[in-house]
Design a protein around this motif. Structure first.
Motif, PDB file in Angstrom:
ATOM      1  N   LEU A  39       0.874  -1.175   0.000  1.00 29.81           N
ATOM      2  CA  LEU A  39       0.000   0.000   0.000  1.00 29.81           C
ATOM      3  C   LEU A  39       0.912   1.225   0.000  1.00 29.81           C
ATOM      4  O   LEU A  39       1.089   1.893   1.021  1.00 29.81           O
ATOM      5  CB  LEU A  39      -0.916  -0.016   1.230  1.00 29.81           C
ATOM      6  CG  LEU A  39      -1.999   1.072   1.288  1.00 29.81           C
ATOM      7  CD1 LEU A  39      -2.906   1.004   0.065  1.00 29.81           C
ATOM      8  CD2 LEU A  39      -2.831   0.940   2.551  1.00 29.81           C
ATOM      9  N   ASN A  40       1.495   1.488  -1.146  1.00 34.07           N
ATOM     10  CA  ASN A  40       2.509   2.532  -1.234  1.00 34.07           C
ATOM     11  C   ASN A  40       1.923   3.922  -1.027  1.00 34.07           C
ATOM     12  O   ASN A  40       0.788   4.196  -1.389  1.00 34.07           O
ATOM     13  CB  ASN A  40       3.237   2.449  -2.569  1.00 34.07           C
ATOM     14  CG  ASN A  40       4.136   1.234  -2.635  1.00 34.07           C
ATOM     15  OD1 ASN A  40       4.466   0.632  -1.621  1.00 34.07           O
ATOM     16  ND2 ASN A  40       4.535   0.858  -3.833  1.00 34.07           N
ATOM     17  N   ALA A  41       2.729   4.770  -0.404  1.00 36.20           N
ATOM     18  CA  ALA A  41       2.367   6.160  -0.093  1.00 36.20           C
ATOM     19  C   ALA A  41       1.310   6.247   0.999  1.00 36.20           C
ATOM     20  O   ALA A  41       0.725   7.310   1.220  1.00 36.20           O
ATOM     21  CB  ALA A  41       1.921   6.911  -1.334  1.00 36.20           C
ATOM     22  N   CYS A  42       1.040   5.142   1.680  1.00 36.53           N
ATOM     23  CA  CYS A  42       0.110   5.114   2.813  1.00 36.53           C
ATOM     24  C   CYS A  42       0.734   4.299   3.938  1.00 36.53           C
ATOM     25  O   CYS A  42       1.805   3.719   3.775  1.00 36.53           O
ATOM     26  CB  CYS A  42      -1.225   4.485   2.411  1.00 36.53           C
ATOM     27  SG  CYS A  42      -2.170   5.418   1.168  1.00 36.53           S
ATOM     28  N   LEU A  43       0.045   4.226   5.058  1.00 34.28           N
ATOM     29  CA  LEU A  43       0.459   3.391   6.171  1.00 34.28           C
ATOM     30  C   LEU A  43      -0.442   2.158   6.244  1.00 34.28           C
ATOM     31  O   LEU A  43      -1.587   2.202   5.789  1.00 34.28           O
ATOM     32  CB  LEU A  43       0.381   4.180   7.484  1.00 34.28           C
ATOM     33  CG  LEU A  43       1.366   5.347   7.616  1.00 34.28           C
ATOM     34  CD1 LEU A  43       1.055   6.181   8.854  1.00 34.28           C
ATOM     35  CD2 LEU A  43       2.805   4.844   7.683  1.00 34.28           C
ATOM     36  N   PRO A  44       0.025   1.072   6.845  1.00 34.01           N
ATOM     37  CA  PRO A  44      -0.810  -0.127   6.945  1.00 34.01           C
ATOM     38  C   PRO A  44      -1.841  -0.064   8.071  1.00 34.01           C
ATOM     39  O   PRO A  44      -2.679  -0.953   8.183  1.00 34.01           O
ATOM     40  CB  PRO A  44       0.216  -1.233   7.220  1.00 34.01           C
ATOM     41  CG  PRO A  44       1.339  -0.546   7.919  1.00 34.01           C
ATOM     42  CD  PRO A  44       1.396   0.825   7.310  1.00 34.01           C
ATOM     43  N   THR A  45      -1.799   0.964   8.890  1.00 38.83           N
ATOM     44  CA  THR A  45      -2.700   1.092  10.033  1.00 38.83           C
ATOM     45  C   THR A  45      -4.128   1.387   9.580  1.00 38.83           C
ATOM     46  O   THR A  45      -4.345   2.092   8.606  1.00 38.83           O
ATOM     47  CB  THR A  45      -2.211   2.203  10.960  1.00 38.83           C
ATOM     48  OG1 THR A  45      -1.816   3.335  10.170  1.00 38.83           O
ATOM     49  CG2 THR A  45      -1.006   1.747  11.761  1.00 38.83           C
ATOM     50  N   TYR A  46      -5.108   0.849  10.327  1.00 40.18           N
ATOM     51  CA  TYR A  46      -6.506   0.927   9.895  1.00 40.18           C
ATOM     52  C   TYR A  46      -7.312   2.023  10.590  1.00 40.18           C
ATOM     53  O   TYR A  46      -8.415   2.358  10.153  1.00 40.18           O
ATOM     54  CB  TYR A  46      -7.211  -0.420  10.100  1.00 40.18           C
ATOM     55  CG  TYR A  46      -7.384  -0.815  11.540  1.00 40.18           C
ATOM     56  CD1 TYR A  46      -8.483  -0.382  12.278  1.00 40.18           C
ATOM     57  CD2 TYR A  46      -6.456  -1.625  12.172  1.00 40.18           C
ATOM     58  CE1 TYR A  46      -8.638  -0.733  13.604  1.00 40.18           C
ATOM     59  CE2 TYR A  46      -6.609  -1.984  13.495  1.00 40.18           C
ATOM     60  CZ  TYR A  46      -7.701  -1.538  14.209  1.00 40.18           C
ATOM     61  OH  TYR A  46      -7.834  -1.883  15.527  1.00 40.18           O
ATOM     62  N   ASP A  47      -6.814   2.596  11.706  1.00 42.63           N
ATOM     63  CA  ASP A  47      -7.587   3.613  12.425  1.00 42.63           C
ATOM     64  C   ASP A  47      -6.995   5.012  12.321  1.00 42.63           C
ATOM     65  O   ASP A  47      -7.677   6.007  12.582  1.00 42.63           O
ATOM     66  CB  ASP A  47      -7.769   3.230  13.899  1.00 42.63           C
ATOM     67  CG  ASP A  47      -6.450   2.903  14.587  1.00 42.63           C
ATOM     68  OD1 ASP A  47      -5.391   2.963  13.929  1.00 42.63           O
ATOM     69  OD2 ASP A  47      -6.480   2.577  15.785  1.00 42.63           O
ATOM     70  N   LEU A  48      -5.749   5.111  11.927  1.00 42.22           N
ATOM     71  CA  LEU A  48      -5.077   6.380  11.648  1.00 42.22           C
ATOM     72  C   LEU A  48      -4.222   6.197  10.402  1.00 42.22           C
ATOM     73  O   LEU A  48      -3.679   5.124  10.182  1.00 42.22           O
ATOM     74  CB  LEU A  48      -4.171   6.803  12.803  1.00 42.22           C
ATOM     75  CG  LEU A  48      -4.774   7.443  14.047  1.00 42.22           C
ATOM     76  CD1 LEU A  48      -3.648   7.735  15.043  1.00 42.22           C
ATOM     77  CD2 LEU A  48      -5.513   8.718  13.719  1.00 42.22           C
ATOM     78  N   ASN A  49      -4.107   7.262   9.616  1.00 34.74           N
ATOM     79  CA  ASN A  49      -3.265   7.176   8.431  1.00 34.74           C
ATOM     80  C   ASN A  49      -2.882   8.589   8.013  1.00 34.74           C
ATOM     81  O   ASN A  49      -3.227   9.563   8.687  1.00 34.74           O
ATOM     82  CB  ASN A  49      -3.980   6.421   7.309  1.00 34.74           C
ATOM     83  CG  ASN A  49      -3.048   5.505   6.558  1.00 34.74           C
ATOM     84  OD1 ASN A  49      -2.075   5.953   5.953  1.00 34.74           O
ATOM     85  ND2 ASN A  49      -3.333   4.205   6.601  1.00 34.74           N
ATOM     86  N   ILE A  50      -2.200   8.712   6.885  1.00 32.82           N
ATOM     87  CA  ILE A  50      -1.782  10.047   6.458  1.00 32.82           C
ATOM     88  C   ILE A  50      -2.915  10.799   5.769  1.00 32.82           C
ATOM     89  O   ILE A  50      -2.826  12.001   5.562  1.00 32.82           O
ATOM     90  CB  ILE A  50      -0.538   9.984   5.550  1.00 32.82           C
ATOM     91  CG1 ILE A  50      -0.825   9.189   4.270  1.00 32.82           C
ATOM     92  CG2 ILE A  50       0.633   9.363   6.279  1.00 32.82           C
ATOM     93  CD1 ILE A  50       0.338   9.209   3.279  1.00 32.82           C
TER      94      ILE A  50
END
Length: 225
Positions: A39-50
């Motif tokens: 998931l490039n240019a993003c974070l793998p976290t599901y409750d917070l992200n960029i």
């Protein structure tokens, strides 16, 4: 091989994928099947992200992995240097972004563990933050005299990332893999080992750098079994 069960997922953004060289070699050695879920240019976290767009994408991946009983082990990789995060309600976190990211990662890991999956979190690296390998190669091939920053103080790196080192500790079915243990010797985190650049650009490992992490990453996988 789709007929094989019990496989390992390398999960995250390009900072997970950069370990792909090591991941492939490990899989061949231990005779396991692997999958990369990027998931490039993003974070793998599901409750917070960029961004909320990244949250929608990361949630799709998260639900897919949670529902796949064949994925028994997950290696999570990401970049840790963020000064802005956002939740699904549009609330933005800036001052405490690192603390929020640590908490969000912990939530992700706990959810995976609750689904009877084993987890390895790849910890932070000290990155050049400028195109170090470009200048390094110019010095070598064109005999340039560019003044390169070839390392970073270990104490400063540890202080900047202390929230992650304090939050995550090895426990049953969970390991934190610390790549800086390979990179950092004595008092400095090096960008060159044996005259070869660990990095392919300003913040991603090169193939050489990835393979330097292979043995330590394999040890953490072995510790889960």
């Amino acid at each position: 091989d789709k007929n094989l069960k019990n496989y390992i997922a390398l999960y995250g953004n390009s900072h997970a994928q950069m370990y792909g060289y090591a991941f492939k070699e490990i899989l061949k050695k231990i005779n396991k099947t692997g999958i990369i879920i990027p998931l490039n240019a993003c974070l793998p976290t599901y409750d917070l992200n960029i961004s909320r767009d990244c949250l929608n994408k990361s949630n799709r991946n998260f639900k897919k992995v949670m529902g796949d009983e064949n994925i028994k082990t997950i290696i999570i990789g990401l970049n840790f240097d963020h000064n802005r995060l956002e939740n699904m309600d549009g609330i933005v976190f800036k001052k405490d972004a690192k603390e929020k990211l640590a908490l969000s990662l912990n939530n992700l890991i706990e959810r995976f563990l609750s689904a009877d999956k084993k987890v390895i979190l790849i910890g932070p690296l000290s990155t050049p933050k400028y195109n170090f390998p470009l200048d390094y190669s110019r010095n070598i091939f064109f005999d340039k005299k560019l003044n390169l920053s070839k390392n970073y103080p270990l104490e400063k790196f540890e202080k900047e990332n202390q929230v992650f080192f304090k939050t995550f500790e090895n426990k049953e079915n969970f390991r934190i893999f610390l790549p800086h243990k390979v990179q950092c010797k004595k008092n400095y985190c090096e960008y060159i080992i044996d005259n070869q650049s660990l990095f392919a650009d300003d913040n991603h490992l090169s193939e050489y750098g990835s393979l330097k992490m292979k043995n330590l990453l394999q040890n953490e996988l072995n510790n889960l079994n």
